[in-house]
Design a protein around this motif. Structure first.
Motif, PDB file in Angstrom:
ATOM      1  N   ARG A  21       0.865  -1.182   0.000  1.00 22.98           N
ATOM      2  CA  ARG A  21       0.000   0.000   0.000  1.00 22.98           C
ATOM      3  C   ARG A  21       0.896   1.224   0.000  1.00 22.98           C
ATOM      4  O   ARG A  21       1.414   1.634   1.037  1.00 22.98           O
ATOM      5  N   HIS A  22       1.061   1.816  -1.147  1.00 25.43           N
ATOM      6  CA  HIS A  22       2.062   2.860  -1.295  1.00 25.43           C
ATOM      7  C   HIS A  22       1.679   4.183  -0.632  1.00 25.43           C
ATOM      8  O   HIS A  22       2.476   5.120  -0.616  1.00 25.43           O
ATOM      9  N   ASN A  23       0.471   4.258  -0.098  1.00 18.57           N
ATOM     10  CA  ASN A  23       0.095   5.473   0.628  1.00 18.57           C
ATOM     11  C   ASN A  23       0.260   5.323   2.137  1.00 18.57           C
ATOM     12  O   ASN A  23      -0.215   6.154   2.909  1.00 18.57           O
ATOM     13  N   ILE A  24       0.945   4.256   2.574  1.00 17.00           N
ATOM     14  CA  ILE A  24       1.251   4.054   3.993  1.00 17.00           C
ATOM     15  C   ILE A  24       2.738   4.285   4.214  1.00 17.00           C
ATOM     16  O   ILE A  24       3.576   3.708   3.522  1.00 17.00           O
ATOM     17  N   VAL A  25       3.052   5.139   5.192  1.00 20.82           N
ATOM     18  CA  VAL A  25       4.440   5.441   5.553  1.00 20.82           C
ATOM     19  C   VAL A  25       4.656   4.997   6.993  1.00 20.82           C
ATOM     20  O   VAL A  25       3.930   5.410   7.897  1.00 20.82           O
ATOM     21  N   LEU A  26       5.630   4.145   7.211  1.00 19.27           N
ATOM     22  CA  LEU A  26       5.941   3.659   8.554  1.00 19.27           C
ATOM     23  C   LEU A  26       6.994   4.565   9.182  1.00 19.27           C
ATOM     24  O   LEU A  26       8.072   4.771   8.615  1.00 19.27           O
ATOM     25  N   LEU A  27       6.686   5.120  10.348  1.00 21.46           N
ATOM     26  CA  LEU A  27       7.612   5.986  11.081  1.00 21.46           C
ATOM     27  C   LEU A  27       8.096   5.224  12.311  1.00 21.46           C
ATOM     28  O   LEU A  27       7.295   4.808  13.148  1.00 21.46           O
ATOM     29  N   THR A  28       9.415   5.046  12.431  1.00 17.61           N
ATOM     30  CA  THR A  28       9.943   4.221  13.511  1.00 17.61           C
ATOM     31  C   THR A  28      11.021   4.918  14.328  1.00 17.61           C
ATOM     32  O   THR A  28      11.747   4.275  15.064  1.00 17.61           O
ATOM     33  N   GLY A  29      11.126   6.224  14.213  1.00 16.94           N
ATOM     34  CA  GLY A  29      12.081   6.943  15.043  1.00 16.94           C
ATOM     35  C   GLY A  29      11.503   7.199  16.419  1.00 16.94           C
ATOM     36  O   GLY A  29      10.636   6.472  16.907  1.00 16.94           O
TER      37      GLY A  29
END
Length: 241
Positions: A98-106
């Motif tokens: 799903r290219h409109n999902i961005v995972l933020l892991t900072g």
């Protein structure tokens, strides 16, 4: 009164790619009604904070469409908890499709660092965790101020959480994982947000509010509140930054 059907919400709920466990949760958690209350529009940028296994992340991705973005924020400080790390890995996997999902892991601060980028910040059943050690070094005051700055003027901040008895101090969260809605409202308004309303669709009058949310018989059936706040449109930037 019967709620008007929203074809976008129906399509999101009926997405064939959703896990079976998510489909089983929809009726129990009155998800259609919750999504109506949120009011997410095509093209929106939504931050889903601490999404666990991405139940709402998937739904939001359908609602914002190809021109929107959903940012699933899983702060590094909590991935030491095994189930949260497992959830992060699951979101990472389906985000590839799903290219409109961005995972933020900072860090939490890094997730909320951009100024005026989000149309909505959503925190589902984890606001109380801001009061306990698992979120260290971020505290609730810092989090709410960062949330205000990260939202576009007029953007919304929505909290779903488990109800603690009226007058219960915030310190109870460590034992019960609940919070008094009045405390949450007061804290968010102190950061500069304006309260715009609530939805009682997740109210359960049979919950005595005195046990842990994980207790047998009440788990998955707690009394929950939904509060919605707005960043004042005149606030293009957070004061004092």
């Amino acid at each position: 009164m019967t709620r008007r059907t929203d074809v976008r919400i129906e399509a999101a709920l009926n997405d064939r790619s959703r896990p079976r466990r998510d489909l089983a949760r929809d009726v129990r958690d009155c998800t259609e009604e919750v999504l109506h209350f949120l009011g997410i529009a095509p093209g929106d940028h939504v931050l889903d904070f601490l999404p666990f296994r991405g139940y709402f992340t998937r739904l939001f991705a359908s609602l914002v469409g190809e021109h929107g973005r959903v940012f699933a924020a899983i702060p590094a400080e909590v991935t030491k908890i095994e189930r949260i790390e497992a959830g992060r890995q699951e979101i990472e996997q389906f985000a590839r499709e799903r290219h409109n999902i961005v995972l933020l892991t900072g860090s939490t601060e890094e997730a909320l660092a951009p100024e005026a980028i989000f149309d909505m910040i959503f925190i589902g059943q984890n606001y109380h965790d801001l009061h306990i050690a698992m979120m260290s070094p971020t505290n609730v005051q810092t989090f709410n101020k960062l949330a205000l700055r990260a939202l576009k003027p007029g953007g919304h901040y929505v909290i779903i959480d488990h109800v603690a008895p009226t007058g219960t101090p915030a310190e109870v969260t460590g034992a019960l994982h609940r919070i008094d809605p009045a405390i949450a409202k007061r804290e968010v308004e102190a950061a500069g947000f304006r309260y715009t309303g609530k939805d009682d669709v997740l109210h359960n009058r049979n919950d005595p509010h005195t046990s842990s949310i994980f207790a047998r018989g009440i788990r998955y059936h707690t009394d929950r509140f939904i509060l919605k706040f707005r960043k004042p449109a005149e606030l293009a930037r957070q004061d004092g930054q």
